[in-house]
Write an enzyme that holds these catalytic residues in place. Sequence first.
Site, short mmCIF file in Angstrom:
data_model
loop_
_atom_site.label_atom_id
_atom_site.label_comp_id
_atom_site.label_asym_id
_atom_site.label_seq_id
_atom_site.Cartn_x
_atom_site.Cartn_y
_atom_site.Cartn_z
N TYR A 1 -6.24 -57.70 92.77
CA TYR A 1 -7.50 -58.37 91.95
C TYR A 1 -8.79 -57.70 92.59
O TYR A 1 -8.83 -57.82 93.62
CB TYR A 1 -7.67 -59.87 92.03
CG TYR A 1 -7.42 -60.38 90.86
CD1 TYR A 1 -8.46 -60.67 89.73
CD2 TYR A 1 -6.20 -61.28 90.74
CE1 TYR A 1 -8.37 -61.34 88.65
CE2 TYR A 1 -6.10 -62.06 89.25
CZ TYR A 1 -7.11 -61.85 88.24
OH TYR A 1 -7.12 -62.52 87.10
N GLU B 1 -12.21 -58.47 91.14
CA GLU B 1 -13.50 -58.87 90.32
C GLU B 1 -14.77 -58.33 91.10
O GLU B 1 -14.94 -58.65 92.27
CB GLU B 1 -13.62 -60.48 90.40
CG GLU B 1 -12.46 -61.15 89.44
CD GLU B 1 -12.75 -62.55 89.21
OE1 GLU B 1 -13.49 -63.12 90.08
OE2 GLU B 1 -12.24 -63.15 88.50
N ASP C 1 -21.28 -45.75 69.26
CA ASP C 1 -20.04 -45.73 69.73
C ASP C 1 -19.27 -44.46 69.56
O ASP C 1 -19.00 -44.26 68.38
CB ASP C 1 -19.44 -46.84 68.90
CG ASP C 1 -17.82 -47.19 69.14
OD1 ASP C 1 -17.34 -46.38 69.92
OD2 ASP C 1 -17.56 -48.39 68.55
N THR D 1 -13.55 -45.78 73.76
CA THR D 1 -12.44 -46.14 74.11
C THR D 1 -11.90 -44.94 75.01
O THR D 1 -12.44 -44.05 74.98
CB THR D 1 -11.26 -46.42 72.99
OG1 THR D 1 -11.33 -45.14 72.21
CG2 THR D 1 -11.58 -47.58 72.16
N LYS E 1 -8.21 -42.32 72.74
CA LYS E 1 -8.07 -41.58 71.34
C LYS E 1 -8.21 -40.12 71.73
O LYS E 1 -7.30 -39.69 72.52
CB LYS E 1 -9.16 -42.00 70.53
CG LYS E 1 -9.08 -43.51 70.14
CD LYS E 1 -10.00 -44.15 69.07
CE LYS E 1 -9.83 -45.43 68.78
NZ LYS E 1 -10.55 -46.61 69.68
N ARG F 1 -4.73 -46.83 77.46
CA ARG F 1 -5.61 -47.80 76.52
C ARG F 1 -6.79 -48.24 77.44
O ARG F 1 -6.53 -49.05 78.50
CB ARG F 1 -4.74 -48.82 75.98
CG ARG F 1 -3.92 -48.15 75.20
CD ARG F 1 -3.14 -49.39 74.24
NE ARG F 1 -3.96 -49.47 73.28
CZ ARG F 1 -3.79 -48.43 72.10
NH1 ARG F 1 -2.78 -47.64 72.03
NH2 ARG F 1 -4.57 -48.51 71.03
#
Length: 430
Positions: A53, A55, A202, A228, A231, A237
């Site tokens: 973790y 954060e 984008d 992203t 692609k 991903r």
Amino acid sequence: MSQSAIAVVDPELQNLITKEESRQFYTAKLIPSENYASAAVLQAAGTILTNKYSEGYARKRYYEGQQNIDPIEEIAIARAKSLFGADHANVQPYSGSPANLAAYCAMIPKDSENQRILGLGLPAGGHLTHGWKVSITSRFFQAFQYGVDPVTHLLDYDAIRAQAMQVRPAVLVCGATAYPRQIDFSKFAEIARECGALLLADMAHIAGLVAGGAHPSPVPHADVVTTTTHKTLRGPRGGMILCKAQHAVAIDKAVFPGLQGGPHNQTTAAIAVALREAQTSEFRTYAHQIVTNAQALAQALLTQGARLVTGGTDNHLILLDATSLGATGKQAAKAMDIAGLEANFNSVPFDPRSPFDPSGVRIGTPSLTSRGLTKAHMPQLAAWITTAIRSRDDAAALARVRGEIADLMAQFPPPGFLPPYPTRPSQELG
Ligand code: PLP
């Protein structure tokens, strides 16, 4: 954890993964938003970094034990900034949609009277998160949509300017999910300046082309750029946000704690690996080859009698009007799938048909280019595509094409697949 560990713990899942490996290996992936991650990217995404973790951001975390995570995230950030020439990068968005939502939250102050966004409509090739009516982005913000020219199906910058001057959005959005031509980011920046908006670009679909110099970059022109990573960029991903220095604090706050909790550290590491790969001269060659292949495929499809939206392509994707080959988009995509050609049905601009069975099929060359296919293969690919669509009721013809495709795919193993290669399923034997 190796795959044999999955087989021991969960044979049912291993069986499905093995079948999917075989399916991916022996079929031709033409979905323009997909790709094959390299073995190094896959390995990074499968590491024990998933156990941690983190954060917060480097040196400002809410958990201890970040000695190795901080430098991993910093490496990913430095590579993103250097590859795209950005002032600031955030590599934590879980994917493209959360990246866009975070960008709007950062760019539009909560108390501002102007909560308007203006983006390309879904039927014209925009993404859901550019303010389409079923997307949360149109619930949180007041969304307006521009389209494409009714005759040429190209972006009409004068019409967009006129609409932007009327709407006066807080954020003008450019970028697309199904637009086969180059986007003029400098024109969008001019329009944004004129109407007093910030510009969000984008570049999810074209990030790999931009990285490899095969499409002009939005980074010098836009206030914020989202993408992203899976692609054309060929990473895991995930998502990233690049921005000018003055938006850095707001962007970071919008991602965490605004929208997300702990970053997916295994994905961050895999993004860092993909960015390293994207810095190479091989990747530049790859990016240009994607476009060369798409243009050769478009030409070959036209020769086979297909109609293409805008008559061709400048980038990695082609929007084929399947009705020109006597099928609906859904019928065409289904027939292609049976024939071993993976695509997706898609609306064409001003489509008279419903979005659930539209007129078009969206196809692209990033994946087959990753496998090493060149311009010389494109006429054969076009012949398979048009045969599959025209012979959609002929099971023998579809099986024949599937066998021929499997023969070719066996000669071009995708990145990320290491020997021993998957066994060829019986239906691919033609
Ligand atoms: N933006 C564009 C232009 C896209 O094409 C996509 C996905 O196809 C997204 C954003 C959303 O990305 P994700 O599916 O990773 O949320």
